[in-house]
Motif scaffolding. Structure first.
Motif, short mmCIF file in Angstrom:
data_model
loop_
_atom_site.label_atom_id
_atom_site.label_comp_id
_atom_site.label_asym_id
_atom_site.label_seq_id
_atom_site.Cartn_x
_atom_site.Cartn_y
_atom_site.Cartn_z
N SER A 29 0.94 -1.12 0.02
CA SER A 29 -0.12 -0.14 0.03
C SER A 29 0.79 1.41 0.15
O SER A 29 0.84 2.30 -0.80
N ARG A 30 1.75 1.63 0.84
CA ARG A 30 2.62 2.54 1.04
C ARG A 30 4.33 1.82 -0.53
O ARG A 30 4.75 0.85 -0.61
N ASN A 31 4.07 2.97 -1.71
CA ASN A 31 4.36 2.48 -2.97
C ASN A 31 5.75 4.02 -3.95
O ASN A 31 4.52 4.76 -2.95
N VAL A 32 6.27 3.76 -4.22
CA VAL A 32 6.70 4.64 -5.04
C VAL A 32 6.36 4.11 -6.63
O VAL A 32 7.50 3.14 -6.86
N MET A 33 6.56 4.90 -7.56
CA MET A 33 6.29 4.48 -8.71
C MET A 33 7.27 5.59 -9.37
O MET A 33 7.11 6.83 -10.16
N GLY A 34 8.12 5.50 -10.62
CA GLY A 34 8.34 6.54 -11.21
C GLY A 34 9.49 5.94 -12.61
O GLY A 34 9.31 4.50 -13.11
N TRP A 35 10.23 6.76 -12.68
CA TRP A 35 10.68 6.47 -14.39
C TRP A 35 12.15 6.95 -14.37
O TRP A 35 12.68 8.08 -13.05
N TYR A 36 12.97 5.90 -14.47
CA TYR A 36 14.76 6.39 -14.36
C TYR A 36 15.88 6.73 -15.65
O TYR A 36 14.97 6.04 -16.82
N ARG A 37 16.17 7.10 -16.02
CA ARG A 37 16.92 6.99 -17.69
C ARG A 37 18.47 5.99 -17.01
O ARG A 37 19.39 6.98 -16.63
N GLN A 38 19.37 5.89 -18.52
CA GLN A 38 20.81 5.84 -18.83
C GLN A 38 20.40 6.24 -19.71
O GLN A 38 20.59 5.12 -21.18
#
Length: 121
Positions: A29-38
């Protein structure tokens, strides 16, 4: 947690692209969603993320150009979208969707397959 990313591609400088990522599985229920790049020869870096509480974070090089949002589907899956505008050649990289389950004393990271974004000058 399984992550299915889509979007990306080739665009000229100043153009726009949209990345989407759908998360499913054992999501806390506690989470983080996102984008990284390389980028080639560079370390993977955070682009933007959004927490389960709705808080967003952007790195300085994308502020005012990229917008991240998330939505929860009736199925329980969560989708995060990254709208990228005013793209620059230096935004060229492989973009990775990331999910973090937040437990009391540790985080559990999950990665999607990368999607290529190429911006020509």
């Amino acid at each position: 947690v399984q992550l299915q990313a889509s979007g990306g591609g080739f665009v000229q400088a100043g153009g726009s692209l949209r990345l989407s990522c759908e998360a499913s599985g054992s999501m806390f229920s506690r989470n983080v969603m996102g984008w990284y790049r390389q980028a080639p020869g560079q370390a993977r870096e955070l682009v933007a993320h959004v927490t389960s509480g709705g808080d967003t974070k952007y790195t300085d090089f994308v502020k005012d150009r990229f917008t991240i949002s998330r939505e929860k589907e009736d199925s329980g899956k969560v989708t995060v979208n990254l709208q990228m505008t005013s793209l620059k050649p230096e935004d060229t990289a492989v973009y990775y969707c990331n999910w973090k389950n937040l437990a009391r004393v540790r985080e559990y990271h999950y990665w999607g397959k990368g999607t290529q974004v190429t911006v020509s000058s």
